[in-house]
Design a protein around this motif. Sequence first.
Motif, PDB file in Angstrom:
ATOM      1  N   LEU A  53       0.890  -1.127   0.067  1.00 52.37           N
ATOM      2  CA  LEU A  53      -0.041  -0.350  -0.263  1.00 52.37           C
ATOM      3  C   LEU A  53       0.954   0.634   0.222  1.00 52.37           C
ATOM      4  N   ASP A  54       0.338   1.901  -1.015  1.00 52.24           N
ATOM      5  CA  ASP A  54       1.618   3.170  -1.337  1.00 52.24           C
ATOM      6  C   ASP A  54       0.993   4.084   0.662  1.00 52.24           C
ATOM      7  N   PRO A  55       2.235   4.942   0.764  1.00 51.05           N
ATOM      8  CA  PRO A  55       2.207   5.548   1.767  1.00 51.05           C
ATOM      9  C   PRO A  55       0.878   6.668   2.043  1.00 51.05           C
ATOM     10  N   SER A  56       1.181   7.308   0.858  1.00 46.40           N
ATOM     11  CA  SER A  56      -0.374   8.440   0.660  1.00 46.40           C
ATOM     12  C   SER A  56      -1.209   7.691   0.989  1.00 46.40           C
ATOM     13  N   PHE A  57      -1.789   6.628   1.551  1.00 39.86           N
ATOM     14  CA  PHE A  57      -3.022   6.128   1.435  1.00 39.86           C
ATOM     15  C   PHE A  57      -3.205   6.176   3.135  1.00 39.86           C
ATOM     16  N   THR A  58      -1.820   5.834   4.032  1.00 38.21           N
ATOM     17  CA  THR A  58      -1.381   5.669   5.461  1.00 38.21           C
ATOM     18  C   THR A  58      -1.806   6.910   6.125  1.00 38.21           C
ATOM     19  N   ALA A  59      -0.924   6.818   7.625  1.00 38.87           N
ATOM     20  CA  ALA A  59      -1.205   7.683   8.777  1.00 38.87           C
ATOM     21  C   ALA A  59       0.306   8.152   8.030  1.00 38.87           C
ATOM     22  N   ILE A  60       0.758   8.221   7.925  1.00 42.41           N
ATOM     23  CA  ILE A  60       2.801   8.176   6.940  1.00 42.41           C
ATOM     24  C   ILE A  60       2.229   9.519   6.776  1.00 42.41           C
ATOM     25  N   ASP A  62       0.147  13.137   6.045  1.00 39.05           N
ATOM     26  CA  ASP A  62      -0.568  14.074   6.214  1.00 39.05           C
ATOM     27  C   ASP A  62      -2.500  14.662   5.417  1.00 39.05           C
ATOM     28  N   ASP A  63      -2.047  14.289   4.055  1.00 34.86           N
ATOM     29  CA  ASP A  63      -2.671  14.162   3.670  1.00 34.86           C
ATOM     30  C   ASP A  63      -3.640  13.058   2.830  1.00 34.86           C
ATOM     31  N   ALA A  64      -3.295  12.142   3.410  1.00 34.78           N
ATOM     32  CA  ALA A  64      -3.802  11.026   3.153  1.00 34.78           C
ATOM     33  C   ALA A  64      -5.167  10.585   2.548  1.00 34.78           C
ATOM     34  N   VAL A  65      -5.331  10.209   1.961  1.00 29.64           N
ATOM     35  CA  VAL A  65      -6.965   9.272   1.835  1.00 29.64           C
ATOM     36  C   VAL A  65      -6.836   8.012   1.671  1.00 29.64           C
ATOM     37  N   ALA A  66      -8.501   7.251   1.131  1.00 27.64           N
ATOM     38  CA  ALA A  66      -8.389   6.623   0.536  1.00 27.64           C
ATOM     39  C   ALA A  66      -8.262   6.183  -0.622  1.00 27.64           C
ATOM     40  N   PRO A  67      -7.333   4.685  -0.289  1.00 33.46           N
ATOM     41  CA  PRO A  67      -7.540   4.937  -2.194  1.00 33.46           C
ATOM     42  C   PRO A  67      -8.202   4.387  -3.183  1.00 33.46           C
ATOM     43  N   ALA A 106     -16.415   2.229  -9.792  1.00 35.46           N
ATOM     44  CA  ALA A 106     -15.239   2.613  -8.690  1.00 35.46           C
ATOM     45  C   ALA A 106     -15.498   4.092  -8.057  1.00 35.46           C
ATOM     46  N   LEU A 107     -14.595   3.284  -7.038  1.00 33.64           N
ATOM     47  CA  LEU A 107     -14.529   4.583  -6.256  1.00 33.64           C
ATOM     48  C   LEU A 107     -12.847   5.841  -6.356  1.00 33.64           C
ATOM     49  N   PHE A 108     -12.988   6.516  -6.291  1.00 35.45           N
ATOM     50  CA  PHE A 108     -11.572   7.314  -6.796  1.00 35.45           C
ATOM     51  C   PHE A 108     -11.014   7.490  -5.710  1.00 35.45           C
ATOM     52  N   GLU A 109      -9.516   8.112  -5.706  1.00 33.96           N
ATOM     53  CA  GLU A 109      -8.928   8.381  -4.535  1.00 33.96           C
ATOM     54  C   GLU A 109      -9.261   9.537  -3.928  1.00 33.96           C
ATOM     55  N   GLY A 110      -9.626   8.814  -2.686  1.00 25.49           N
ATOM     56  CA  GLY A 110      -9.952  10.063  -1.594  1.00 25.49           C
ATOM     57  C   GLY A 110     -12.003   9.912  -1.953  1.00 25.49           C
ATOM     58  N   GLU A 111     -12.250   9.527  -2.784  1.00 23.00           N
ATOM     59  CA  GLU A 111     -13.769   9.682  -2.987  1.00 23.00           C
ATOM     60  C   GLU A 111     -14.638   9.811  -2.079  1.00 23.00           C
ATOM     61  N   THR A 112     -16.002  10.450  -1.716  1.00 31.82           N
ATOM     62  CA  THR A 112     -16.386  10.229  -0.589  1.00 31.82           C
ATOM     63  C   THR A 112     -17.548   9.319  -1.242  1.00 31.82           C
ATOM     64  N   PRO A 113     -17.959   8.215  -0.502  1.00 32.58           N
ATOM     65  CA  PRO A 113     -18.573   7.214  -1.469  1.00 32.58           C
ATOM     66  C   PRO A 113     -20.242   7.277  -0.610  1.00 32.58           C
ATOM     67  N   PRO A 114     -21.228   6.961  -0.908  1.00 31.29           N
ATOM     68  CA  PRO A 114     -22.263   6.749  -0.625  1.00 31.29           C
ATOM     69  C   PRO A 114     -22.856   6.957   0.415  1.00 31.29           C
ATOM     70  N   ARG A 115     -22.747   5.794   0.873  1.00 31.66           N
ATOM     71  CA  ARG A 115     -22.794   5.871   2.948  1.00 31.66           C
ATOM     72  C   ARG A 115     -21.692   5.166   3.496  1.00 31.66           C
ATOM     73  N   THR A 116     -20.768   5.129   4.287  1.00 32.22           N
ATOM     74  CA  THR A 116     -20.367   4.724   5.185  1.00 32.22           C
ATOM     75  C   THR A 116     -20.298   5.046   6.806  1.00 32.22           C
ATOM     76  N   GLY A 117     -19.816   3.562   7.379  1.00 29.53           N
ATOM     77  CA  GLY A 117     -20.125   3.693   8.563  1.00 29.53           C
ATOM     78  C   GLY A 117     -19.234   3.160   9.302  1.00 29.53           C
ATOM     79  N   LYS A 118     -19.167   3.689  10.714  1.00 31.63           N
ATOM     80  CA  LYS A 118     -18.231   4.009  11.765  1.00 31.63           C
ATOM     81  C   LYS A 118     -16.927   3.086  11.756  1.00 31.63           C
TER      82      LYS A 118
END
Length: 196
Positions: A53-60, A62-67, A106-118
Amino acid sequence: MRDLRTGNPDWVNQAIGGEAKAALTVGKVAEERMLGKSGLALSSPAFRDKGELDPSFTAIEDDAVAPPLEWTAPPPGTQELALVVEDADDGKVHWVVWGLKGQKGALFEGETPPRTGKNAQGNSEWLLPDPPLGVQHTYVFQLFALDLPLTLMPGAGYEEFLKNITGHVTAAAILTARFEGHEVEELDAADFDIED
């Protein structure tokens, strides 16, 4: 056969390419015959299956997002797609997503999905992978084709989500990624030549 420690069926460990140390959703709600049914497949343009997994999707970072994720068409009659991402090593839920149309998508990088849970921290967003320093964890992306649309409220908890999809999964797809804990470089005052 099932792993006595986790309850995962053997086919789940085979699908993720290793032994899960925690129970995974796919082992609770799906059967082996549902894996890849009708050619359902989950992939990412950002990493290969069982890849890093690329660090850009992790806590490493600062501006990381979902892949970004992509999937093929689910079986005919699919009402909705749902996605769960879990850490196979510690069982943490990193993402709970539903409301995805029952079609190729598809879900694009950092895209907000229609519904999300905890997630495991109680937030309705992508929980950034942050394994201990020098320790590699495996993250399992699990896509489910459902025979009914979910009526869950946004922000629902994982247990409620699990209860609602149980008995309604018609196909599943798995994508795994690995990530090893890195040291985050933090600058402190000693790094700057500042006079009092």
